[in-house]
Write an enzyme that holds these catalytic residues in place. Structure first.
Site, mmCIF file in Angstrom:
data_model
loop_
_atom_site.group_PDB
_atom_site.id
_atom_site.type_symbol
_atom_site.label_atom_id
_atom_site.label_comp_id
_atom_site.label_asym_id
_atom_site.label_seq_id
_atom_site.Cartn_x
_atom_site.Cartn_y
_atom_site.Cartn_z
ATOM 1 N N TYR A 78 -6.454 -4.469 2.290
ATOM 2 C CA TYR A 78 -5.928 -4.332 3.646
ATOM 3 C C TYR A 78 -5.276 -5.639 4.089
ATOM 4 C CZ TYR A 78 -8.500 0.018 4.388
ATOM 5 O OH TYR A 78 -8.964 1.300 4.309
ATOM 6 N N TYR A 117 -10.981 0.852 -3.538
ATOM 7 C CA TYR A 117 -11.519 -0.502 -3.400
ATOM 8 C C TYR A 117 -13.034 -0.472 -3.269
ATOM 9 C CZ TYR A 117 -11.574 0.626 1.600
ATOM 10 O OH TYR A 117 -11.801 1.220 2.810
ATOM 11 N N ARG A 125 -14.547 3.148 -2.618
ATOM 12 C CA ARG A 125 -13.878 4.108 -1.723
ATOM 13 C C ARG A 125 -12.670 4.693 -2.435
ATOM 14 N NH1 ARG A 125 -13.705 4.661 3.688
ATOM 15 N NH2 ARG A 125 -13.484 6.771 2.930
ATOM 16 N N HIS A 128 -7.381 6.478 0.667
ATOM 17 C CA HIS A 128 -7.397 7.182 1.951
ATOM 18 C C HIS A 128 -6.501 6.454 2.939
ATOM 19 C CE1 HIS A 128 -10.558 4.123 2.219
ATOM 20 N NE2 HIS A 128 -10.295 4.082 3.518
ATOM 21 N N HIS A 130 -6.043 5.886 7.215
ATOM 22 C CA HIS A 130 -6.710 5.989 8.514
ATOM 23 C C HIS A 130 -5.724 6.441 9.589
ATOM 24 C CE1 HIS A 130 -10.307 3.587 7.314
ATOM 25 N NE2 HIS A 130 -9.440 3.070 6.456
#
Length: 191
Positions: A78, A117, A125, A128, A130
């Site tokens: 991120y 990640y 995870r 995906h 958000h």
């Protein structure tokens, strides 16, 4: 009032905001996460389009509502000061955008498929994206997952949802010359 195709809709399940919610800066107001203004080049990874409609339970479009979208880059990192993942940042990737649904409730983004990640010592995870939708009467925070991802089967957040199937995007035919297109409708209780 029912929807036009007679299908009973269910509200999109809530998901956690996540530790990498973009704070300290406003989302970039553009639909394209694959290029940064003023920097030549495109983000690395599989470029995809995500599109869908924001609807209420009756199937009516929820018009002109703000949608914030954020995700990891194709390496699983991120653009967030607290992300300690050693994966590289991508200087061509916009980590967070703000858009609005149109008069038909439609939204569309161009992005890259995010990488998986580590979320803990024994938890990876799956890819995906958000979403935070500020409807007229409610706020929904959710996540869109990719179809046919092996990590979906063991993801704690996806599988904790009442209807995990509603969080999996659906592939749709793409226009000539464009990569993979995924549909992800978001249903609010009241809109």
């Amino acid at each position: 009032m029912g929807n036009s195709n007679g299908t009973r809709r269910h509200r999109t399940p809530d998901q956690i905001l996540g530790p990498y919610f973009p704070t300290g800066h406003a989302p970039v107001l553009q639909f394209d996460l694959t290029s940064v203004n003023g920097i030549d080049g495109l983000a690395q990874g599989e470029i995809i389009e995500v599109t869908g409609r924001i609807l209420n339970l009756a199937g009516e479009p929820v018009r002109a509502v703000p949608v914030t979208i954020w995700q990891a880059n194709s390496f699983g990192r991120y653009v967030h000061v607290n992300d300690s993942n050693p994966a590289p940042l991508d200087p061509h990737f916009v980590g967070c955008v703000g858009i609005r649904s149109d008069d038909d409730g439609v939204y569309r983004i161009k992005t890259v498929k995010p990488g998986a990640y580590p979320a803990g010592p024994d938890w990876i995870r799956p890819p995906h994206v958000h979403f935070e939708v500020h409807g007229r009467f409610e706020r929904l925070i959710t996540q869109m997952y990719f179809p046919d991802e092996p990590l979906n089967a063991c993801d704690r957040l996806l599988n904790a949802a009442l209807r995990p199937d509603l969080l999996i995007a659906t592939p749709v035919p793409s226009e000539a010359g464009f990569g993979r297109v995924l549909n992800f409708d978001i249903v609010l209780a009241r809109g």
